[in-house]
Design a protein around this motif. Structure first.
Motif, mmCIF file in Angstrom:
data_model
loop_
_atom_site.group_PDB
_atom_site.id
_atom_site.type_symbol
_atom_site.label_atom_id
_atom_site.label_comp_id
_atom_site.label_asym_id
_atom_site.label_seq_id
_atom_site.Cartn_x
_atom_site.Cartn_y
_atom_site.Cartn_z
ATOM 1 N N ALA A 1 82.158 -24.352 97.018
ATOM 2 C CA ALA A 1 82.361 -24.659 95.604
ATOM 3 C C ALA A 1 83.778 -25.165 95.368
ATOM 4 O O ALA A 1 84.753 -24.557 95.835
ATOM 5 C CB ALA A 1 82.101 -23.427 94.749
ATOM 6 N N ASP A 2 83.857 -26.281 94.657
ATOM 7 C CA ASP A 2 85.147 -26.811 94.221
ATOM 8 C C ASP A 2 85.412 -26.317 92.806
ATOM 9 O O ASP A 2 84.623 -26.598 91.879
ATOM 10 C CB ASP A 2 85.154 -28.337 94.249
ATOM 11 C CG ASP A 2 85.163 -28.892 95.667
ATOM 12 O OD1 ASP A 2 85.522 -28.133 96.590
ATOM 13 O OD2 ASP A 2 84.793 -30.064 95.841
ATOM 14 N N LEU A 3 86.517 -25.597 92.633
ATOM 15 C CA LEU A 3 86.835 -24.967 91.358
ATOM 16 C C LEU A 3 88.178 -25.455 90.841
ATOM 17 O O LEU A 3 89.009 -25.940 91.612
ATOM 18 C CB LEU A 3 86.902 -23.441 91.515
ATOM 19 C CG LEU A 3 85.774 -22.732 92.261
ATOM 20 C CD1 LEU A 3 86.118 -21.253 92.413
ATOM 21 C CD2 LEU A 3 84.449 -22.918 91.538
ATOM 22 N N HIS A 4 88.375 -25.293 89.537
ATOM 23 C CA HIS A 4 89.726 -25.401 88.983
ATOM 24 C C HIS A 4 90.020 -24.087 88.282
ATOM 25 O O HIS A 4 89.295 -23.674 87.371
ATOM 26 C CB HIS A 4 89.857 -26.560 88.001
ATOM 27 C CG HIS A 4 91.253 -26.671 87.447
ATOM 28 N ND1 HIS A 4 92.283 -27.236 88.154
ATOM 29 C CD2 HIS A 4 91.789 -26.245 86.264
ATOM 30 C CE1 HIS A 4 93.397 -27.174 87.446
ATOM 31 N NE2 HIS A 4 93.115 -26.576 86.284
ATOM 32 N N ILE A 5 91.108 -23.422 88.734
ATOM 33 C CA ILE A 5 91.511 -22.145 88.177
ATOM 34 C C ILE A 5 92.721 -22.378 87.273
ATOM 35 O O ILE A 5 93.777 -22.822 87.758
ATOM 36 C CB ILE A 5 91.887 -21.126 89.283
ATOM 37 C CG1 ILE A 5 90.781 -21.035 90.343
ATOM 38 C CG2 ILE A 5 92.170 -19.762 88.664
ATOM 39 C CD1 ILE A 5 89.469 -20.512 89.839
ATOM 40 N N PRO A 6 92.598 -22.115 85.975
ATOM 41 C CA PRO A 6 93.731 -22.369 85.074
ATOM 42 C C PRO A 6 94.854 -21.344 85.269
ATOM 43 O O PRO A 6 94.666 -20.308 85.923
ATOM 44 C CB PRO A 6 93.097 -22.230 83.688
ATOM 45 C CG PRO A 6 91.959 -21.280 83.886
ATOM 46 C CD PRO A 6 91.433 -21.580 85.271
ATOM 47 N N GLU A 7 95.998 -21.654 84.711
ATOM 48 C CA GLU A 7 97.105 -20.694 84.737
ATOM 49 C C GLU A 7 96.644 -19.402 84.061
ATOM 50 O O GLU A 7 96.003 -19.427 83.022
ATOM 51 C CB GLU A 7 98.328 -21.262 84.007
ATOM 52 C CG GLU A 7 98.977 -22.435 84.709
ATOM 53 C CD GLU A 7 99.553 -22.052 86.073
ATOM 54 O OE1 GLU A 7 100.008 -20.889 86.217
ATOM 55 O OE2 GLU A 7 99.539 -22.896 87.003
ATOM 56 N N GLY A 8 96.978 -18.295 84.658
ATOM 57 C CA GLY A 8 96.523 -17.022 84.123
ATOM 58 C C GLY A 8 95.250 -16.529 84.773
ATOM 59 O O GLY A 8 94.811 -15.400 84.546
ATOM 60 N N GLY A 9 94.628 -17.393 85.612
ATOM 61 C CA GLY A 9 93.458 -16.969 86.356
ATOM 62 C C GLY A 9 92.142 -17.222 85.640
ATOM 63 O O GLY A 9 92.109 -17.735 84.517
ATOM 64 N N LYS B 1 83.490 -27.537 89.479
ATOM 65 C CA LYS B 1 83.306 -28.979 89.602
ATOM 66 C C LYS B 1 82.002 -29.307 90.318
ATOM 67 O O LYS B 1 81.243 -30.179 89.884
ATOM 68 C CB LYS B 1 84.489 -29.592 90.351
ATOM 69 C CG LYS B 1 85.826 -29.458 89.616
ATOM 70 C CD LYS B 1 86.950 -30.099 90.437
ATOM 71 C CE LYS B 1 88.272 -30.014 89.731
ATOM 72 N NZ LYS B 1 89.369 -30.637 90.540
ATOM 73 N N LYS B 2 81.756 -28.625 91.424
ATOM 74 C CA LYS B 2 80.503 -28.822 92.133
ATOM 75 C C LYS B 2 80.280 -27.664 93.091
ATOM 76 O O LYS B 2 81.225 -26.992 93.517
ATOM 77 C CB LYS B 2 80.461 -30.150 92.885
ATOM 78 C CG LYS B 2 81.363 -30.245 94.095
ATOM 79 C CD LYS B 2 81.169 -31.589 94.825
ATOM 80 C CE LYS B 2 82.082 -31.692 96.045
ATOM 81 N NZ LYS B 2 81.878 -32.973 96.756
ATOM 82 N N VAL B 3 79.004 -27.437 93.402
ATOM 83 C CA VAL B 3 78.599 -26.431 94.377
ATOM 84 C C VAL B 3 77.677 -27.118 95.371
ATOM 85 O O VAL B 3 76.723 -27.799 94.979
ATOM 86 C CB VAL B 3 77.882 -25.245 93.717
ATOM 87 C CG1 VAL B 3 77.336 -24.286 94.769
ATOM 88 C CG2 VAL B 3 78.816 -24.504 92.758
ATOM 89 N N VAL B 4 77.962 -26.940 96.667
ATOM 90 C CA VAL B 4 77.189 -27.598 97.715
ATOM 91 C C VAL B 4 76.565 -26.539 98.625
ATOM 92 O O VAL B 4 77.278 -25.689 99.176
ATOM 93 C CB VAL B 4 78.051 -28.555 98.555
ATOM 94 C CG1 VAL B 4 77.197 -29.234 99.627
ATOM 95 C CG2 VAL B 4 78.726 -29.589 97.663
ATOM 96 N N PHE B 5 75.246 -26.588 98.782
ATOM 97 C CA PHE B 5 74.528 -25.749 99.739
ATOM 98 C C PHE B 5 74.244 -26.580 100.980
ATOM 99 O O PHE B 5 73.748 -27.717 100.873
ATOM 100 C CB PHE B 5 73.189 -25.277 99.167
ATOM 101 C CG PHE B 5 73.280 -24.195 98.142
ATOM 102 C CD1 PHE B 5 72.917 -22.885 98.453
ATOM 103 C CD2 PHE B 5 73.702 -24.469 96.851
ATOM 104 C CE1 PHE B 5 72.974 -21.887 97.500
ATOM 105 C CE2 PHE B 5 73.765 -23.480 95.885
ATOM 106 C CZ PHE B 5 73.399 -22.179 96.212
#
Length: 802
Positions: free
Chosen positions: A638-646, A769-773
């Protein structure tokens, strides 16, 4: 245009030619208002309500002598008619296809279930364009039409936004659909489809939790009110198909509490009590005999006290669940009556699409998924696991996925032998039908005993409405309906029996009826055994159908199939065997056991794409479309974006705490939970919190070997760095759930991990953003083929058990 001038034999009905005058200008021109009209039903056509209850037996409802209070079915019967010789197909999808098309189930490709759409005409699950369903015929003739509730006629691979939608309800002629496409559904977290879109798990109303029977009734009433508010005269046809009384047996506690202690006498005594009431009501002849308990089911008196307590609770919940369904049908009937339309509504209420279900195993189960996945549990283990999830008082709540013992189903099919799946005997194929139409039924409370069949319902509706069976629909010549009308029996108790010949077949169990004679041909397989060990005895070249035991009954003298006449009438046995194979040729029944093809190495083409990518917030992926992570290694990235503060929340999750997995972030840490059918739970979590910004997380399952239920090692990675690991000694071989889906960015419905239940659906507060199996990484060819076979078998087992 009068009814007499309309050609209803070819649909859609053609508009008449312009009969006005069209000059160069409006001067002297005269409109033809018929051009902007629509097809109308024949004069006096009634509304039609078809109610179908799921997985119920001849001896369940009080209307037919059963122990379950069904006051609304009673009311309809007392004002209408009971039919005590009405027949279904012994399985849900075949019955539904026959009901809606008026044709034998194999003739419309539904010899089995749509979860396994096979390469033989009778088992394709592909509705022929030459078999237009009855709702489409009514719709083309001016009816408003809706289907509310269970569907189970759409192949799993078509249950997504890419379609195709030929086998969704709208294409079958329904203007509106709201319900579930799956074979079964949890009643508290039902994954709802509306028309051609999954809308997922819904919220309850007025501060109350969601409950499907209540919600589907609200939808049905709202639809009726909308139709009548739009057009005060247009007739409607509503197909109302409950999820009850199919497993999971889910009902509010106040309904099951009504039955506390009422089944302490056990199934043997209950069957005797039901039989006596049936005779008192007259739905069973006074000279009928009660058939004995099969040796595969235990005597009640042989059980210990703990087992008796567990089993009694199973039936209390089933009874409350069933009465609740009757209650909600009553709400619908009351709404129709308040509209002033009940008197002119043809109500056809069928209490069961097959006999009561024998698939709960002899012990019953707190989670039906344990049976589907072949996990044997003893009475003591069932009781222990029930206690784990809240005890017997929690049976029927969202904490469990319960199914009762096979012996309760057998008692529910009183006075007949066997039940669901067993098309050879009346326990699987005879269910109650009640018809209510006060304007045309003059002997309210009457009984009808003509042999009738599920294929007769559509032709009877068309006959009553005054619409002919069309010869062509959308330019395609139609195959004739195999059902026949029984409309004359509504007014005449002595109307002739028109349906004089009918085959029955489901998964190798078969029967042939003709002129009162019934030949039973049952495979030596119990319905709760679907494992390869059993099925290998029916492999090609091993099983010879004509060597199966046969039983012969003459139903006019033997209502319950208690006296086998095969030894004294060998010529009749041979005649009906020959007739069955003629019907098999005519209606595409051959080859027998085509629905079990995967178990015999006959597989659909092996797909080459082993990766599935979900972009963004994808929700409500149907079970048949969820990437198959079973029995081999796999990765989830999984491609993620984690904002400031978690951030926190679910990245991707499938199904629930009774079988499923979740990859999520809690307390800033990456975590994974794998729920093994409510029996075990495996958890892994990172020691450090996730970094902020763009982050990649991975879950890698390294299987010990590519085989069913393989153990293996889990590794969690963050930006390619291992952060947690753990072993899973057990994995699910066939499937987590028959209805719950996969969600990206949240966990809809019942959650996988109870730690975030109070935050459900626990939507991810960053960005997914996306999840790949990758469901087949680095497999050798022989392993790939073996797992393809296992997956196909899983689809078959999951569908059949539903």
């Amino acid at each position: 245009m009068s009814d007499q001038t309309i050609d209803r034999s070819k649909l859609p009905i053609r508009r008449p030619a312009f009969s006005g005058v069209a000059n160069q200008t409006l001067d002297g021109s005269h409109p033809d208002w018929g051009l902007i009209g629509h097809a109308k039903p024949p004069e006096g056509a009634p509304n039609v309500l078809v109610v179908l209850i799921d997985d119920a037996g001849f001896g369940n409802s009080s209307t037919f002598g059963g122990p379950i209070d069904t006051p609304n079915l009673d009311r309809m019967a007392e004002q209408g008619l009971r039919y005590n010789c009405f027949h279904v197909t012994a399985m849900c999808s075949p019955t539904r296809a026959a009901l809606l098309t008026g044709r034998n189930h194999h003739a419309v490709g539904m010899g089995g279930i749509p979860e396994f759409s096979g390469g033989f005409p009778g088992y394709s699950a592909m509705l022929p364009r030459a078999a237009a369903p009855c709702p489409k015929i009514l719709n083309e003739n001016g009816y408003s039409t809706a289907a509310i509730g269970k569907w189970h006629l759409t192949p799993e691979k078509e249950q997504g936004p890419a379609g195709p939608f030929h086998h969704w309800p709208n294409a079958w002629g329904f203007d509106y659909y709201w319900g579930f496409l799956a074979p079964e559904a949890g009643q508290y977290d039902t994954m709802i489809a509306e028309n051609q879109k999954f809308i997922g798990v819904q919220e309850g109303k007025d501060g109350k939790p969601f409950y499907f029977p209540e919600a589907m009734t609200d939808q049905a009433i709202d639809w009726l009110h909308g139709v009548r508010g739009h057009d005060s005269e247009k007739p409607w046809m509503l197909y109302y198909s409950t999820g009850c009384s199919h497993a999971p047996h889910h009902v509010w506690k106040e309904w099951s509490e009504k039955y506390k202690g009422r089944f302490d006498q056990g199934w043997d005594k209950l069957r005797e009590e039901t039989f006596a009431r049936q005779k008192q009501l007259g739905v069973v002849p006074a000279d009928a005999e009660l058939t004995p308990r099969p040796e595969e089911m235990p005597a009640w008196d042989s059980l210990d006290e703990n087992s008796k307590r567990l089993f009694a609770r199973q039936m209390e919940v089933f009874a409350g669940y069933s009465e609740n369904a009757d209650h909600h049908v009553g709400r619908l009937l009351d709404a129709i009556e308040e509209m002033g339309e009940l008197e002119d509504t043809l109500v056809i209420w069928i209490w069961g699409d097959n006999g009561a279900s024998l698939e709960g195993t002899p012990t019953g189960t707190f989670n039906e998924g344990t049976m589907v996945n072949g996990l044997p549990l003893t009475d003591a283990e069932q009781l222990q696991l029930a206690l784990k999830w809240g005890g017997l008082e929690a049976w029927g709540t969202e904490m469990m996925y319960p199914h009762y013992s096979t012996a309760w189903a057998w008692a529910g099919n009183t006075p007949f032998q066997w039940g669901k799946q067993v098309a050879s005997h009346l326990g699987g194929t005879r269910d109650p039908m009640v018809i209510h139409w006060p304007q045309h039924i003059k002997d309210g409370g009457g009984l009808r005993s003509q042999f009738t069949h599920i294929t007769d319902v559509g032709p009877t509706i068309l006959d009553i409405v005054g619409i002919p069976e069309p010869t062509h629909v959308d330019g395609i010549e139609q195959q004739p309906m195999t059902g026949v009308t029984f409309a004359d029996s509504l007014a005449d108790p002595n109307a002739p029996e028109r349906h004089t010949q009918q085959y029955f077949e489901n998964f190798g169990n078969r029967a042939m009826y003709k002129d009162g004679w019934w030949l039973s041909m049952r495979m030596p397989r119990v319905p709760w055994r679907l494992d390869p060990e059993v099925l290998k005895t029916f492999a090609p070249g091993v099983w010879k159908p004509d060597e199966d035991p046969v039983e012969l009954y003459y139903l006019p003298d033997d209502f319950s199939q208690a006296t086998d006449l095969s030894a004294s009438h060998p010529e009749k046995v041979k005649e009906l065997q020959t007739l069955f194979w003629e019907e098999a040729e005519r209606y595409h029944i051959k080859p027998l056991l085509a629905g079990f093809s995967p178990f015999f190495g006959i597989l659909p083409p092996l797909g080459s794409d082993t990766t599935v990518t979900y972009y963004g917030d994808v929700q409500n992926v149907a079970p048949g479309l969820v990437p198959r992570i079973y029995n081999h290694s796999y990765t989830i990235s999984a491609d993620l974006h984690i904002p400031e503060g978690g951030a926190e929340g679910v990245i991707v999750a499938d199904a629930s705490h009774l079988g499923g997995f979740s990859l999520f972030v809690l307390d800033g840490k990456l975590k994974h939970t794998y729920a093994f059918l409510g029996v075990f739970e495996y958890r892994q979590e990172s020691e450090r919190e996730l970094p902020t910004g763009d982050v990649n997380v991975q879950l890698i399952f390294a299987a010990d070997e590519a085989k069913p239920a393989t153990a293996g090692e889990i590794t969690l990675l963050v930006n390619d760095e291992p952060v947690a690991s753990g072993r899973m000694d057990h994995t699910v071989p066939f499937g987590f759930s028959g209805y719950a889906g996969l969600d990206v960015g949240r966990d809809n419905g019942l959650v996988v991990d109870q730690r975030y239940e109070d935050k459900a659906p626990f939507a991810f507060t960053g960005t997914v953003k996306k999840v790949v199996f990758d469901v087949a990484p680095h497999l050798e060819a022989q392993h790939e083929h073996a797992l393809h076979e296992q997956a196909s078998q899983a689809d078959t087992v999951r569908g059949i058990s539903a």
